[in-house]
Design a protein around this motif. Structure first.
Motif, PDB file in Angstrom:
ATOM      1  N   TYR A   1       1.957   1.954  -3.394  1.00 55.06           N
ATOM      2  CA  TYR A   1       0.792   2.359  -4.188  1.00 55.06           C
ATOM      3  C   TYR A   1       0.493   3.849  -3.961  1.00 55.06           C
ATOM      4  O   TYR A   1       0.360   4.618  -4.920  1.00 55.06           O
ATOM      5  CB  TYR A   1      -0.397   1.496  -3.779  1.00 55.06           C
ATOM      6  N   LEU A   2       0.423   4.237  -2.693  1.00 56.89           N
ATOM      7  CA  LEU A   2       0.091   5.633  -2.380  1.00 56.89           C
ATOM      8  C   LEU A   2       1.194   6.580  -2.862  1.00 56.89           C
ATOM      9  O   LEU A   2       0.918   7.631  -3.432  1.00 56.89           O
ATOM     10  CB  LEU A   2      -0.124   5.801  -0.873  1.00 56.89           C
TER      11      LEU A   2
ATOM     12  N   MET B   1      -5.839  11.849   8.553  1.00 56.53           N
ATOM     13  CA  MET B   1      -6.976  11.117   7.992  1.00 56.53           C
ATOM     14  C   MET B   1      -6.626   9.647   7.793  1.00 56.53           C
ATOM     15  O   MET B   1      -7.404   8.749   8.154  1.00 56.53           O
ATOM     16  CB  MET B   1      -7.372  11.778   6.669  1.00 56.53           C
ATOM     17  N   LEU B   2      -5.437   9.393   7.238  1.00 61.08           N
ATOM     18  CA  LEU B   2      -5.033   7.999   7.017  1.00 61.08           C
ATOM     19  C   LEU B   2      -4.968   7.240   8.335  1.00 61.08           C
ATOM     20  O   LEU B   2      -5.388   6.081   8.427  1.00 61.08           O
ATOM     21  CB  LEU B   2      -3.677   7.948   6.292  1.00 61.08           C
TER      22      LEU B   2
ATOM     23  N   LEU C   1       0.812  -1.221   0.000  1.00 58.89           N
ATOM     24  CA  LEU C   1       0.000   0.000   0.000  1.00 58.89           C
ATOM     25  C   LEU C   1       0.847   1.274   0.000  1.00 58.89           C
ATOM     26  O   LEU C   1       0.510   2.259  -0.669  1.00 58.89           O
ATOM     27  CB  LEU C   1      -0.935  -0.027   1.223  1.00 58.89           C
TER      28      LEU C   1
ATOM     29  N   MET D   1       3.133   2.372   7.972  1.00 57.01           N
ATOM     30  CA  MET D   1       2.731   2.499   6.576  1.00 57.01           C
ATOM     31  C   MET D   1       2.850   3.943   6.094  1.00 57.01           C
ATOM     32  O   MET D   1       3.340   4.219   5.000  1.00 57.01           O
ATOM     33  CB  MET D   1       1.288   2.018   6.418  1.00 57.01           C
TER      34      MET D   1
ATOM     35  N   ALA E   1      -2.860  16.979   7.630  1.00 59.76           N
ATOM     36  CA  ALA E   1      -4.267  16.563   7.565  1.00 59.76           C
ATOM     37  C   ALA E   1      -4.405  15.212   6.882  1.00 59.76           C
ATOM     38  O   ALA E   1      -5.155  14.334   7.344  1.00 59.76           O
ATOM     39  CB  ALA E   1      -5.071  17.619   6.817  1.00 59.76           C
ATOM     40  N   GLN E   2      -3.646  15.044   5.800  1.00 63.35           N
ATOM     41  CA  GLN E   2      -3.721  13.784   5.054  1.00 63.35           C
ATOM     42  C   GLN E   2      -3.259  12.604   5.907  1.00 63.35           C
ATOM     43  O   GLN E   2      -3.887  11.541   5.915  1.00 63.35           O
ATOM     44  CB  GLN E   2      -2.835  13.925   3.825  1.00 63.35           C
TER      45      GLN E   2
ATOM     46  N   LYS F   1       1.040   6.822  -6.653  1.00 62.75           N
ATOM     47  CA  LYS F   1      -0.129   7.580  -7.103  1.00 62.75           C
ATOM     48  C   LYS F   1       0.093   9.077  -6.904  1.00 62.75           C
ATOM     49  O   LYS F   1      -0.214   9.879  -7.779  1.00 62.75           O
ATOM     50  CB  LYS F   1      -1.384   7.145  -6.325  1.00 62.75           C
ATOM     51  N   GLU F   2       0.609   9.429  -5.735  1.00 67.75           N
ATOM     52  CA  GLU F   2       0.800  10.858  -5.465  1.00 67.75           C
ATOM     53  C   GLU F   2       1.793  11.473  -6.452  1.00 67.75           C
ATOM     54  O   GLU F   2       1.588  12.582  -6.939  1.00 67.75           O
ATOM     55  CB  GLU F   2       1.270  11.097  -4.023  1.00 67.75           C
TER      56      GLU F   2
ATOM     57  N   ARG G   1       0.178  11.554 -10.039  1.00 72.85           N
ATOM     58  CA  ARG G   1      -0.946  12.493 -10.181  1.00 72.85           C
ATOM     59  C   ARG G   1      -0.490  13.938  -9.961  1.00 72.85           C
ATOM     60  O   ARG G   1      -1.201  14.867 -10.311  1.00 72.85           O
ATOM     61  CB  ARG G   1      -2.039  12.146  -9.165  1.00 72.85           C
TER      62      ARG G   1
ATOM     63  N   THR H   1       5.450   5.298   3.217  1.00 76.83           N
ATOM     64  CA  THR H   1       4.949   6.056   2.057  1.00 76.83           C
ATOM     65  C   THR H   1       5.753   7.344   1.873  1.00 76.83           C
ATOM     66  O   THR H   1       6.208   7.660   0.762  1.00 76.83           O
ATOM     67  CB  THR H   1       3.459   6.420   2.261  1.00 76.83           C
TER      68      THR H   1
END
Lengths: 248, 387
Positions: free
Chosen positions: B5-6, B298-299, B2, B308, B294-295, B9-10, B13, B312
């Motif tokens: 993956y994160l 949230m995670l 994961l 994790m 904040a991110q 993706k970041e 994107r 990341t």
């Protein structure tokens, strides 16, 4: 059987040497398929209570049980793993990972607990379609309205089929129409899927979708409404008061 | 996984943001490596003649503080040194200046060089990496160092014309290029090597034609027998040969006037530059991580473990740094190739390694410090939902 239970829970903060009892000896239980609204003025302790229920905060006294498991005895890592599989959470802001698409944000929960498979992917898409987001699967959060973002958060809170769903001010940044749409959808899904849901809201109009309303003040539970007529009256009075204020 | 993956993706994107970060890291890398290589190039210009002489000891005239131009030695002393036990071979080295004004009769832009007189096949005479070594003590031949060959593109076999002033007259002498030696700058000036007898005739002097039988040069380069102890032999030379001082090549260039001042300036500049850059890169990643409060909150709130989240962040930092450092190092190499030969650039493997490792370590450490701070914050506070 009670799914979510708080037993005489207290949380005390210290501010400038003074002791503030954010939650004071509060007990509650929420059963399967039950949607409870926790309401009260700012500073009444409702967000603290929600954080305690989610295991994001540890109580200074009392204990929280989810499906009979006490959160008090769990270490940080075990609690994170427990939260990942048993709790769905939506927040009032910063809900979504900005660089993941709508579908990826929802699937994130399944990736987190290692259950993303064909069925999980199908469930994600189905859930998003039911929340009227079927045409937004590949969009990034920045391309969605506030209401759409909240609905994505609701999908993420439900997709891994948790026993508990907790929502913190899910309508905070929404207009009235969107707020009703978001909360009614949340309530509907909680009822359909038999989850135990707790919503914190300062907006009493949203109580109309709850099975039970718990009113808090200064960290204490001051009122419990279970009667549908009483609940609707509370929501209606609030609505009427607001309307009168607007007219004035 | 994961985290991967994160992280991926970041980065995919937010391509524009990450490309900007790659470029910033690359430019910082280029800046540090380039200034470091320039400093090392400058330092080498003051030391390479001695470092590449291939001898254990150098003999100077007494009381000249090991200053090369001030030292004067004659043939008689050379013979005395040769007789000292432990000495395998001795070669004279004379130093003067000249200008190359033409190559194969074609006027060139002119290049000032150090013209060194050496005895062919004796210590001090340079080994060549192409062409022949000096062989005939009177021949009008020369071995030029890499700096001269690169700057004037002189082919082997070409004839160079050097200009010197003898008395009141400007004299031109032709020398045939028979070999290339590695760089041997004397006081930052590239060198050509000429057989000693010929050098004696063509060096700048008061009267043209050389100093006659009493051939004067500057220092003697001494090679020792395999088992000889340099310190002992040096002491014996000092004791048995009158009015000389002996040192090793390293001490010789370290005692050159201004060398220590120059080296401390270069070292300080390189050290400060690296320190500042490490701090900048570290702060950069620390701020980048802190912006994700904040991110991360949230995670964590939805059940992601601290491990994790940290992995990341580290993956992103490492990918950013590795790409940035790689691009920066490649740009540095490309730039060095494009630079004119007159720009002294020397790559020091150890300094490049230290620079790259420092930058590679500073990012993750700063990221971890920031992540530790964030992970200490309760997830609800991190999300801005004060409990």
């Amino acid at each position: 059987m009670s799914t979510l239970e708080a037993r005489a829970v207290s949380k005390i903060y210290e501010m400038n040497g003074a002791e503030i009892r954010a939650v004071d000896n509060l007990s509650l239980h929420v059963g399967d398929g039950e949607f409870v609204a926790l309401v009260g003025p700012s500073g009444s302790g409702k967000t603290t209570m929600l954080a305690l229920l989610a295991g994001l905060l540890q109580p200074d006294a009392g204990e929280i049980l989810i499906n009979g498991n006490s959160l008090r005895t769990m270490g940080k890592a075990k609690l994170a793993a427990f939260r990942m599989t048993n709790i769905g959470f939506t927040f009032q802001a910063n809900n979504l990972v900005p660089y993941l698409t709508v579908q990826e944000n929802v699937e994130l929960m399944l990736r987190l607990n290692g259950t993303l498979d064909k069925k999980g992917r199908a469930r994600t898409i189905d859930l998003l379609r039911r929340l009227d987001l079927g045409d937004r699967l590949k969009n990034l959060p920045s391309q969605l309205s506030g209401g759409q973002q909240q609905r994505v958060a609701i999908a993420r809170a439900l997709v891994h089929e948790p026993s508990i769903v907790l929502a913190d001010e899910p309508t905070a940044s929404l207009d009235t129409g969107r707020a009703h749409q978001v909360v009614s959808t949340l309530a509907k899904l909680i009822h359909e899927q038999g989850r135990a849901g707790v919503m914190v809201s300062h907006d009493l109009r949203m109580c109309t979708y709850a099975d039970r309303v718990l009113q808090m003040e200064d960290g204490r539970l001051t009122r419990v409404l279970t009667d549908r007529v009483e609940i609707d009256a509370l929501a209606h009075v609030t609505h009427a008061e607001e309307h009168a204020e607007a007219v004035a | 996984m994961l985290s991967l993956y994160l992280a991926t993706k970041e980065m995919t994107r937010n391509k524009r943001r990450f490309i900007s970060v790659f470029l910033i890291v690359a430019l910082i890398t280029l800046l540090v490596l380039f200034t470091s290589a320039l400093g090392d190039g400058l330092a080498q210009g003051a030391s390479e003649l001695f470092e590449r002489m291939g001898t254990e000891l150098l003999v100077y005239q007494q009381d000249v503080d090991f200053q090369l131009p001030a030292s004067r030695l004659g043939r008689a002393r050379l013979s005395q040194i040769r007789r000292v036990p432990g000495v395998a071979a001795v070669g004279p080295v004379g130093v003067s200046t000249a200008s190359i004004i033409a190559v194969d009769g074609v006027e060139s832009s002119g290049l000032d060089v150090s013209m060194l007189g050496v005895e062919p096949r004796q210590p001090g005479s340079p080994a060549t990496f192409a062409g022949d070594e000096l062989n005939d003590s009177r021949a009008a031949e020369t071995v030029i160092d890499r700096h001269v060959s690169e700057r004037l593109h002189i082919p082997l076999g070409a004839t160079i014309t050097v200009k010197v002033v003898q008395g009141m007259t400007e004299k031109h002498y032709d020398l045939r290029v028979i070999g290339y030696a590695e760089g041997r700058k004397v006081n930052f000036v590239p060198s050509i090597f000429v057989p000693l007898r010929r050098w004696d005739q063509i060096k700048p002097q008061a009267t043209p034609g050389g100093g006659g039988d009493d051939l004067i040069f500057n220092i003697a380069a001494v090679q020792l027998n395999p088992n000889a102890v340099p310190l002992d032999v040096a002491a014996q030379i000092t004791a048995t040969v009158s009015q000389v001082e002996v040192t090793d090549p390293i001490t010789a260039y370290q005692t050159t006037q201004g060398y220590n001042d120059m080296m401390s300036t270069i070292s300080m500049q390189q050290g400060f530059m690296l320190m500042i850059v490490v701090l900048i890169v570290g702060s950069f990643f620390q701020i980048q991580t802190l912006q994700k409060v904040a991110q991360i909150g949230m995670l964590e709130a939805i059940g992601a473990s601290s491990g994790m989240v940290i992995i990341t962040l580290l993956i992103q930092v490492m990918v950013t740094l590795l790409v940035g450092l790689g691009v920066g190092a490649a740009a540095m190499w490309g730039m060095a190739q494009a630079m004119p030969a007159s720009v002294p650039i020397v790559f020091s493997g150890s300094k490049i390694t230290i620079t790259l490792l420092s930058l590679l370590v500073s990012g993750p450490i700063s990221c971890l410090v920031a992540a530790r701070t964030i992970l200490k914050i309760e997830p609800l506070r991190a999300l801005g939902l004060s409990a």
